[in-house]
Design an enzyme around this catalytic site. Structure first.
Site, PDB file in Angstrom:
ATOM      1  N   HIS A 288       0.832  -1.198   0.000  1.00  0.00           N
ATOM      2  CA  HIS A 288       0.000   0.000   0.000  1.00  0.00           C
ATOM      3  C   HIS A 288       0.868   1.249   0.000  1.00  0.00           C
ATOM      4  O   HIS A 288       1.956   1.249   0.573  1.00  0.00           O
ATOM      5  CB  HIS A 288      -0.916   0.033   1.233  1.00  0.00           C
ATOM      6  CG  HIS A 288      -2.077   0.941   1.025  1.00  0.00           C
ATOM      7  ND1 HIS A 288      -2.019   2.280   1.332  1.00  0.00           N
ATOM      8  CD2 HIS A 288      -3.293   0.727   0.483  1.00  0.00           C
ATOM      9  CE1 HIS A 288      -3.165   2.837   1.009  1.00  0.00           C
ATOM     10  NE2 HIS A 288      -3.952   1.921   0.487  1.00  0.00           N
ATOM     11  N   ASP A 339      -7.945  -5.322  -1.122  1.00  0.00           N
ATOM     12  CA  ASP A 339      -8.390  -6.059  -2.299  1.00  0.00           C
ATOM     13  C   ASP A 339      -8.206  -7.565  -2.210  1.00  0.00           C
ATOM     14  O   ASP A 339      -8.941  -8.314  -2.844  1.00  0.00           O
ATOM     15  CB  ASP A 339      -7.644  -5.546  -3.548  1.00  0.00           C
ATOM     16  CG  ASP A 339      -8.059  -4.138  -3.892  1.00  0.00           C
ATOM     17  OD1 ASP A 339      -9.257  -3.844  -3.784  1.00  0.00           O
ATOM     18  OD2 ASP A 339      -7.185  -3.320  -4.241  1.00  0.00           O
TER      19      ASP A 339
HETATM   20  C1  LIG Z   1      -0.075  -0.312  -3.858  1.00  0.00           C
HETATM   21  C2  LIG Z   1       1.248  -0.020  -4.536  1.00  0.00           C
HETATM   22  C3  LIG Z   1       0.958   0.613  -5.926  1.00  0.00           C
HETATM   23  C4  LIG Z   1       2.029   0.950  -3.676  1.00  0.00           C
HETATM   24  O1  LIG Z   1       3.093   1.355  -4.423  1.00  0.00           O
HETATM   25  P1  LIG Z   1       4.299   2.173  -3.813  1.00  0.00           P
HETATM   26  O2  LIG Z   1       3.925   2.919  -2.605  1.00  0.00           O
HETATM   27  O3  LIG Z   1       4.855   2.950  -4.924  1.00  0.00           O
HETATM   28  O4  LIG Z   1       5.246   1.052  -3.319  1.00  0.00           O
HETATM   29  P2  LIG Z   1       6.478   0.584  -4.143  1.00  0.00           P
HETATM   30  O5  LIG Z   1       5.967   0.092  -5.464  1.00  0.00           O
HETATM   31  O6  LIG Z   1       7.490   1.687  -4.129  1.00  0.00           O
HETATM   32  O7  LIG Z   1       7.008  -0.646  -3.300  1.00  0.00           O
HETATM   33  C5  LIG Z   1       8.153  -0.643  -2.492  1.00  0.00           C
HETATM   34  C6  LIG Z   1       8.839  -1.976  -2.698  1.00  0.00           C
HETATM   35  O8  LIG Z   1       7.971  -3.073  -2.405  1.00  0.00           O
HETATM   36  C7  LIG Z   1       7.765  -3.863  -3.576  1.00  0.00           C
HETATM   37  N1  LIG Z   1       6.361  -4.157  -3.682  1.00  0.00           N
HETATM   38  C8  LIG Z   1       5.334  -3.330  -3.368  1.00  0.00           C
HETATM   39  N2  LIG Z   1       4.173  -3.925  -3.591  1.00  0.00           N
HETATM   40  C9  LIG Z   1       4.481  -5.151  -4.060  1.00  0.00           C
HETATM   41  C10 LIG Z   1       3.700  -6.216  -4.468  1.00  0.00           C
HETATM   42  N3  LIG Z   1       2.363  -6.141  -4.449  1.00  0.00           N
HETATM   43  N4  LIG Z   1       4.310  -7.339  -4.892  1.00  0.00           N
HETATM   44  C11 LIG Z   1       5.650  -7.437  -4.916  1.00  0.00           C
HETATM   45  N5  LIG Z   1       6.461  -6.449  -4.525  1.00  0.00           N
HETATM   46  C12 LIG Z   1       5.869  -5.311  -4.097  1.00  0.00           C
HETATM   47  C13 LIG Z   1       8.189  -2.979  -4.731  1.00  0.00           C
HETATM   48  O9  LIG Z   1       8.601  -3.730  -5.849  1.00  0.00           O
HETATM   49  C14 LIG Z   1       9.311  -2.185  -4.124  1.00  0.00           C
HETATM   50  O10 LIG Z   1      10.459  -2.986  -4.083  1.00  0.00           O
HETATM   51  P3  LIG Z   1      11.891  -2.352  -4.421  1.00  0.00           P
HETATM   52  O11 LIG Z   1      12.108  -1.309  -3.373  1.00  0.00           O
HETATM   53  O12 LIG Z   1      12.801  -3.515  -4.370  1.00  0.00           O
HETATM   54  O13 LIG Z   1      11.735  -1.751  -5.789  1.00  0.00           O
HETATM   55  C15 LIG Z   1       2.073  -1.293  -4.714  1.00  0.00           C
HETATM   56  O14 LIG Z   1       2.259  -1.902  -3.459  1.00  0.00           O
HETATM   57  C16 LIG Z   1       1.438  -2.259  -5.676  1.00  0.00           C
HETATM   58  O15 LIG Z   1       1.622  -2.130  -6.878  1.00  0.00           O
HETATM   59  N6  LIG Z   1       0.659  -3.246  -5.162  1.00  0.00           N
HETATM   60  C17 LIG Z   1      -0.027  -4.167  -5.997  1.00  0.00           C
HETATM   61  C18 LIG Z   1      -1.278  -3.522  -6.581  1.00  0.00           C
HETATM   62  C19 LIG Z   1      -2.373  -3.382  -5.564  1.00  0.00           C
HETATM   63  O16 LIG Z   1      -2.660  -4.304  -4.829  1.00  0.00           O
HETATM   64  N7  LIG Z   1      -3.013  -2.208  -5.577  1.00  0.00           N
HETATM   65  C20 LIG Z   1      -4.127  -1.913  -4.686  1.00  0.00           C
HETATM   66  C21 LIG Z   1      -3.742  -0.885  -3.697  1.00  0.00           C
HETATM   67  S1  LIG Z   1      -4.995  -0.651  -2.481  1.00  0.00           S
END
Ligand SMILES: CC(C)(COP(=O)(O)OP(=O)(O)OC[C@H]1O[C@@H](n2cnc3c(N)ncnc32)[C@H](O)[C@@H]1OP(=O)(O)O)[C@@H](O)C(=O)NCCC(=O)NCCS
Length: 403
Positions: A288, A339
């Site tokens: 998140h 979700d």
């Molecule tokens: C929700 C989300 C967009 C938040 O994004 P964010 O705040 O930008 O977090 P980041 O993408 O920077 O994640 C930080 C780290 O955790 C990892 N990570 C985050 N969510 C992940 C996931 N669902 N699966 C695998 N790795 C994940 C990222 O790859 C990143 O790793 P790194 O530092 O080695 O690159 C992201 O967690 C995500 O894409 N989740 C899956 C989609 C989802 O469930 N969305 C609904 C949100 S309510």
């Protein structure tokens, strides 16, 4: 650290940094994706504030999910207070009376193919409704019919989704007047052609409450930006639907379902998840942007997913989901967001995967509309700046001399 705090900080001033240097520094500190930056004020909700995971107008979402129906929470978000019994009854009766779709809208829905993305259908439905029942924007900055427009959308979005779905998939023209008093039961009734049981109605209420509002998330922010131009409310909501459609936002519950239904048992799930993590694939339904240790909505929907699993005698999907949760926490310290367990919960209620995100729309409409009204009440056009990374100023080369 927030960007503005940084710009104002002694370090930035003393070093006489250029604006570009400051922005680059802010980006390193977490500016990308506007993470951690305050973009406005709201009295609607708090997300991840210490001590309370998620609150709507000061009420803990857990408290609301345990004690309220969705319509009570919608009333709270849109009108600022929890209704008393008489107010709730009147509100529900009013919404029930607004469920029928205009004939022109039905005609449009009947043209949309079966393989269309249901989020595109609801986006088109909302936009078409805005043509047929326009919000009164005749006096700039005054919106005398905004509440009526929101009530109408709240009442008829489930009808739009189900009308298109049943017509395109089963060739059936549904009756949008089921007589069910709650929006959740009404939706299931139209979708499945029969009145849902109490358990399913309760889960729908909980689910719609959990998805109703979430501060300045991407789709809500879209709605607020649109509202800040003094546009009409159907444009604000149509834009928000388009933003929610993306897999990083609302689409995650569908993607989670697509993943878990491929796993034959918990061990298979663990093996596949480990492979995905090794390949650095993003696993939908986890992580998140604001919460750092858990999503308060997860424990609530997880409990209901377990109840539904027992109800249908499931021995695969729920254990698979629990194992996914364990693996992600053990390997990456990543937790389920709202979700993930919604996927199995909806599946157990017989809801087709492609309708998961439109249900999110039926609920989040309340939050979007609450924010649109809040923005309108104290408006200044939202217009941030960008950190320019392009070419320095240069003259236009005459066309004959260009490469
Ligand atoms: C929700 C989300 C967009 C938040 O994004 P964010 O705040 O930008 O977090 P980041 O993408 O920077 O994640 C930080 C780290 O955790 C990892 N990570 C985050 N969510 C992940 C996931 N669902 N699966 C695998 N790795 C994940 C990222 O790859 C990143 O790793 P790194 O530092 O080695 O690159 C992201 O967690 C995500 O894409 N989740 C899956 C989609 C989802 O469930 N969305 C609904 C949100 S309510």
């Amino acid at each position: 650290m927030r960007l503005l705090q940084y710009i104002d900080s002694a370090k930035a001033v003393e070093n006489r940094f250029t604006r570009r240097q400051i922005m680059a520094e802010a980006k390193k500190l977490g500016g990308a994706g506007l993470r951690g930056q305050v973009a406005g004020k709201t009295a609607l909700s708090t997300v991840g504030v210490s001590g309370s995971g998620l609150t709507y107008r000061g009420y803990d979402v857990k408290d609301l999910a345990e004690n309220c129906e969705f319509e009570e929470v919608a009333y709270l978000i849109l009108k600022g207070k929890l209704p008393n019994q008489a107010e709730l009854d009147a509100y529900k009766t009013k919404l029930q009376g607004l469920r029928s779709l205009p004939a022109e809208l039905k005609t449009v829905l009947e043209q949309i193919p079966k393989d269309a993305h249901p989020m595109d259908v609801i986006r088109t439905g909302c936009s078409m409704l805005g043509n047929l029942e326009q919000e009164d924007t005749s006096v700039m900055g005054v919106f005398p019919t905004q509440e009526a427009c929101v009530d109408r959308m709240l009442a008829c979005f489930p009808s739009i989704i189900c009308y298109w779905y049943r017509f395109s998939h089963d060739g059936v023209r549904i009756d949008e007047n089921t007589g069910d008093s709650s929006i959740g039961a009404h939706f299931l009734h139209m979708l499945r052609g029969e009145k849902p049981n109490e358990l399913h109605e309760r889960v729908m209420n909980v689910s719609l409450i959990l998805y109703a509002e979430h501060e300045f998330n991407a789709s809500t922010f879209t709605a607020r930006v649109c509202a800040s131009t003094l546009s009409d409310i159907h444009s604000c909501i149509t834009g928000a639907i388009g933003t929610l459609r993306g897999p990083l936002h609302g689409g995650a519950n569908e993607a989670a379902m697509d993943m878990i239904e491929k796993f034959s048992d918990a061990d298979h799930a663990e093996q596949e998840m480990m492979g995905m993590l090794k390949r650095k694939e993003k696993i939908m339904g986890f992580g998140h942007a604001i919460y750092t240790e858990s999503d308060p909505r997860n424990a609530i929907i997880k409990e209901w997913a377990e109840k539904l699993s027992q109800d249908v005698g499931d021995t695969v999907l729920y254990p698979v989901s629990v194992r996914c949760e364990e693996v992600m926490w053990r390997e990456k310290k990543l937790f389920c967001n709202a979700d993930f367990f919604h996927a199995s919960a909806y599946f157990f209620m017989g809801i087709p995967t492609k309708l998961f995100t439109p249900i999110f729309v039926m609920s989040r409409l309340t939050g979007w509309a609450g924010h649109v009204m809040e923005q309108r009440a104290d408006n200044r056009i939202i217009r941030p700046s960008a950190d320019y990374t392009g070419e320095e100023l240069r003259p236009v080369t005459p066309i004959a001399e260009r490469d």
